[in-house]
Design an enzyme around this catalytic site. Structure first.
Site, PDB file in Angstrom:
ATOM      1  N   SER A 120      -6.113  -6.203  -8.421  1.00  0.00           N
ATOM      2  CA  SER A 120      -6.076  -5.514  -7.135  1.00  0.00           C
ATOM      3  C   SER A 120      -6.883  -6.275  -6.102  1.00  0.00           C
ATOM      4  CB  SER A 120      -6.637  -4.085  -7.285  1.00  0.00           C
ATOM      5  OG  SER A 120      -6.515  -3.371  -6.069  1.00  0.00           O
ATOM      6  N   ASP A 121      -6.493  -6.120  -4.845  1.00  0.00           N
ATOM      7  CA  ASP A 121      -7.256  -6.712  -3.751  1.00  0.00           C
ATOM      8  C   ASP A 121      -7.164  -5.806  -2.533  1.00  0.00           C
ATOM      9  OD1 ASP A 121      -8.728  -9.323  -3.000  1.00  0.00           O
ATOM     10  OD2 ASP A 121      -7.426  -8.941  -1.281  1.00  0.00           O
ATOM     11  N   THR A 122      -8.294  -5.647  -1.853  1.00  0.00           N
ATOM     12  CA  THR A 122      -8.376  -4.782  -0.678  1.00  0.00           C
ATOM     13  C   THR A 122      -8.879  -5.584   0.506  1.00  0.00           C
ATOM     14  OG1 THR A 122      -8.861  -2.835  -2.036  1.00  0.00           O
ATOM     15  CG2 THR A 122      -9.440  -2.708   0.293  1.00  0.00           C
TER      16      THR A 122
END
Length: 217
Positions: free
Chosen positions: A94-96
């Site tokens: 995941s990446d935000t």
């Protein structure tokens, strides 16, 4: 996307699941490809059993890359790197990122940059984008979730006081909604957990597609 989520076999039969600790777990347990304590806490919150194995990748945006393409690329790259080390296992990457006027606001390099970001966010709306990728051998699934966030009007004194807490230092966009930075936010439209670092409803549904259940605390 199909059903919202899968529940553990024991819960589906009306049996309460036993607590599981990450140190002694089944070899087929899902793997989180992240060292983020916030993502770990969010997965624990919904009762997903997992271990962690951090992916070390270059997170520099490519020339001309859009924010949506950026988070999608990184989340998939993280999951792929870890999946190569664990054949047959489901891996979540995941990446935000925080996006203001189509511009990526990464973690600040210093207090001066944090001050600049918070000044730009003050009184304005921005987007928080989180991409979630699941990889299991040759199977890959991915989603990107966007939440609109509006900041309060902040004075220079308030910005300096927040920076002095040290919280902005390791946060994309220089703030953390789940911490002291909660009072900076006037409103949000969309998933709250997405702003923290992992959109739980969408992630649970994606995990369900690969048979990974929730509520297995």
């Amino acid at each position: 996307m199909g059903a919202c989520f899968n529940v553990g076999t024991g819960l589906a039969m009306g049996v309460r699941a036993d607590a599981h600790h990450h140190g002694a777990v089944a070899s087929d347990m899902m793997i989180l490809a992240s060292s983020s304590p916030r993502r770990s806490e969010l997965l624990q919150q919904i009762g997903v059993r997992f271990t962690t194995d951090v992916a070390d990748i270059d997170e520099t945006p490519l020339p001309g890359e859009t924010p949506a393409d950026y988070v999608a690329r990184l989340s998939l790259a993280k999951a792929r790197v870890v999946a190569q080390r664990h054949p047959g296992r489901v891996v979540l990457g995941s990446d935000t990122t925080v996006v203001l006027n189509d511009r990526i606001l990464s973690k600040p390099e210093d207090d001066s940059q944090a001050r600049q970001m918070l000044t730009e966010l003050s009184g304005n709306s921005h987007q928080v984008m989180t991409a979630v990728a699941l990889v299991q051998d040759s199977t890959e699934k991915q989603i990107t979730v966007v939440t609109d966030v509006r900041f309060c009007e902040l004075s220079a004194q308030q910005i300096d006081a927040y920076i002095a807490t040290g919280e902005p230092a390791d946060k994309a966009g220089s703030y953390g909604i789940q911490g002291l930075g909660a009072v900076l936010v006037a409103s949000i439209s969309g998933s709250y957990s997405n702003v923290v670092g992992l959109p739980l409803t969408e992630t649970a549904a994606l995990l369900g597609e690969l048979g990974v259940p929730v509520w297995e605390k």
